[in-house]
Enzyme design. Structure first.
Site, mmCIF file in Angstrom:
data_model
loop_
_atom_site.group_PDB
_atom_site.id
_atom_site.type_symbol
_atom_site.label_atom_id
_atom_site.label_comp_id
_atom_site.label_asym_id
_atom_site.label_seq_id
_atom_site.Cartn_x
_atom_site.Cartn_y
_atom_site.Cartn_z
ATOM 1 N N HIS A 148 7.752 1.047 -10.894
ATOM 2 C CA HIS A 148 6.566 0.595 -10.162
ATOM 3 C C HIS A 148 5.309 1.044 -10.887
ATOM 4 O O HIS A 148 5.292 2.049 -11.584
ATOM 5 C CB HIS A 148 6.568 1.122 -8.720
ATOM 6 C CG HIS A 148 6.752 2.604 -8.612
ATOM 7 N ND1 HIS A 148 7.989 3.207 -8.696
ATOM 8 C CD2 HIS A 148 5.854 3.601 -8.455
ATOM 9 C CE1 HIS A 148 7.845 4.517 -8.588
ATOM 10 N NE2 HIS A 148 6.554 4.784 -8.443
ATOM 11 N N ARG A 162 0.835 -1.201 0.000
ATOM 12 C CA ARG A 162 0.000 0.000 0.000
ATOM 13 C C ARG A 162 0.874 1.258 0.000
ATOM 14 O O ARG A 162 1.902 1.307 0.697
ATOM 15 C CB ARG A 162 -0.920 0.022 1.222
ATOM 16 C CG ARG A 162 -2.003 -1.005 1.136
ATOM 17 C CD ARG A 162 -3.001 -0.867 2.276
ATOM 18 N NE ARG A 162 -3.679 -2.140 2.463
ATOM 19 C CZ ARG A 162 -4.642 -2.596 1.676
ATOM 20 N NH1 ARG A 162 -5.066 -1.861 0.657
ATOM 21 N NH2 ARG A 162 -5.192 -3.764 1.909
ATOM 22 N N VAL A 211 10.455 7.895 -6.963
ATOM 23 C CA VAL A 211 11.223 6.727 -6.504
ATOM 24 C C VAL A 211 11.729 6.011 -7.748
ATOM 25 O O VAL A 211 10.920 5.557 -8.584
ATOM 26 C CB VAL A 211 10.366 5.783 -5.634
ATOM 27 C CG1 VAL A 211 11.187 4.545 -5.243
ATOM 28 C CG2 VAL A 211 9.862 6.495 -4.382
ATOM 29 N N HIS A 223 1.358 2.059 -10.263
ATOM 30 C CA HIS A 223 0.355 2.467 -9.274
ATOM 31 C C HIS A 223 -0.982 1.845 -9.655
ATOM 32 O O HIS A 223 -1.399 1.929 -10.815
ATOM 33 C CB HIS A 223 0.154 3.985 -9.300
ATOM 34 C CG HIS A 223 1.343 4.794 -8.893
ATOM 35 N ND1 HIS A 223 1.405 5.486 -7.707
ATOM 36 C CD2 HIS A 223 2.514 5.052 -9.521
ATOM 37 C CE1 HIS A 223 2.555 6.137 -7.633
ATOM 38 N NE2 HIS A 223 3.245 5.895 -8.726
ATOM 39 N N ASN A 231 4.638 6.412 -13.581
ATOM 40 C CA ASN A 231 5.285 7.706 -13.777
ATOM 41 C C ASN A 231 6.725 7.470 -14.212
ATOM 42 O O ASN A 231 7.397 6.589 -13.669
ATOM 43 C CB ASN A 231 5.266 8.506 -12.472
ATOM 44 C CG ASN A 231 3.857 8.835 -12.016
ATOM 45 O OD1 ASN A 231 2.972 9.065 -12.839
ATOM 46 N ND2 ASN A 231 3.639 8.844 -10.715
HETATM 47 P P1 AMP Z 1 6.285 7.891 -8.057
HETATM 48 O O1 AMP Z 1 6.058 9.334 -7.709
HETATM 49 O O2 AMP Z 1 5.527 7.397 -9.222
HETATM 50 O O3 AMP Z 1 7.764 7.581 -8.114
HETATM 51 O O4 AMP Z 1 5.664 7.078 -6.842
HETATM 52 C C1 AMP Z 1 6.332 6.833 -5.651
HETATM 53 C C2 AMP Z 1 5.280 6.568 -4.629
HETATM 54 O O5 AMP Z 1 5.877 5.877 -3.551
HETATM 55 C C3 AMP Z 1 4.629 7.818 -4.048
HETATM 56 O O6 AMP Z 1 3.244 7.802 -4.376
HETATM 57 C C4 AMP Z 1 4.865 7.696 -2.553
HETATM 58 O O7 AMP Z 1 3.742 8.080 -1.784
HETATM 59 C C5 AMP Z 1 5.176 6.224 -2.393
HETATM 60 N N1 AMP Z 1 6.030 5.900 -1.271
HETATM 61 C C6 AMP Z 1 7.168 6.523 -0.896
HETATM 62 N N2 AMP Z 1 7.706 5.928 0.178
HETATM 63 C C7 AMP Z 1 6.889 4.893 0.486
HETATM 64 C C8 AMP Z 1 6.895 3.902 1.510
HETATM 65 N N3 AMP Z 1 7.856 3.837 2.434
HETATM 66 N N4 AMP Z 1 5.885 3.002 1.534
HETATM 67 C C9 AMP Z 1 4.896 3.049 0.607
HETATM 68 N N5 AMP Z 1 4.842 3.955 -0.376
HETATM 69 C C10 AMP Z 1 5.818 4.881 -0.429
#
Ligand code: AMP
Length: 116
Positions: free
Chosen positions: A101, A30, A97, A103, A88
């Protein structure tokens, strides 16, 4: 390690996450800052910086990532109602990140996207 991200730390169980699915190639947990009632991230265990860094040899893994999200949606009972998957990529795509991944967002009407 240059390729290390917070998602690698989650995979190594160094930091906690609410893991909802895992297999040999994929982990899903999540989102800590959900943008919808359901917001799960599907992450390949193989280190891939993002979609832009994926290679031909990653085609099956990419397919499995999408199918894992679809299977989760069916299992959780919201597939018929609907959901959105988003990846993204890099700065303008809003990637924060740098481990690839997917979403999965669901649980409420998500608004129009990609349609006039
Ligand atoms: P993106 O912006 O597409 O790289 O998505 C990265 C996502 O990772 C963001 O929506 C963050 O809210 C989520 N995120 C960052 N750290 C964590 C974590 N420790 N556990 C779960 N989700 C995270």
């Amino acid at each position: 390690m240059a390729e290390d991200t917070i998602f690698h730390r989650i995979m190594r169980r160094e930091i906690p996450a609410d893991v909802v699915y895992e297999d040999e190639d994929i982990i899903a947990f999540r989102n800590v800052a959900p943008q919808a009632p359901v917001h799960v991230l599907f992450v390949p265990k193989k280190t891939i910086r993002g979609l832009d860094a994926a290679a031909e040899e990653d085609a099956a893994l990419l397919g499995r990532l999408a199918l894992a999200a679809a299977a989760y949606a069916r299992r959780e009972g919201f597939a018929d109602k609907g959901y959105r998957v988003v990846m993204n990529c890099n700065e303008d795509g809003g990637q924060t990140v740098f481990q690839m991944h997917l979403h999965l967002l669901a649980g409420a009407p998500l608004g129009r996207f990609g349609a006039a």
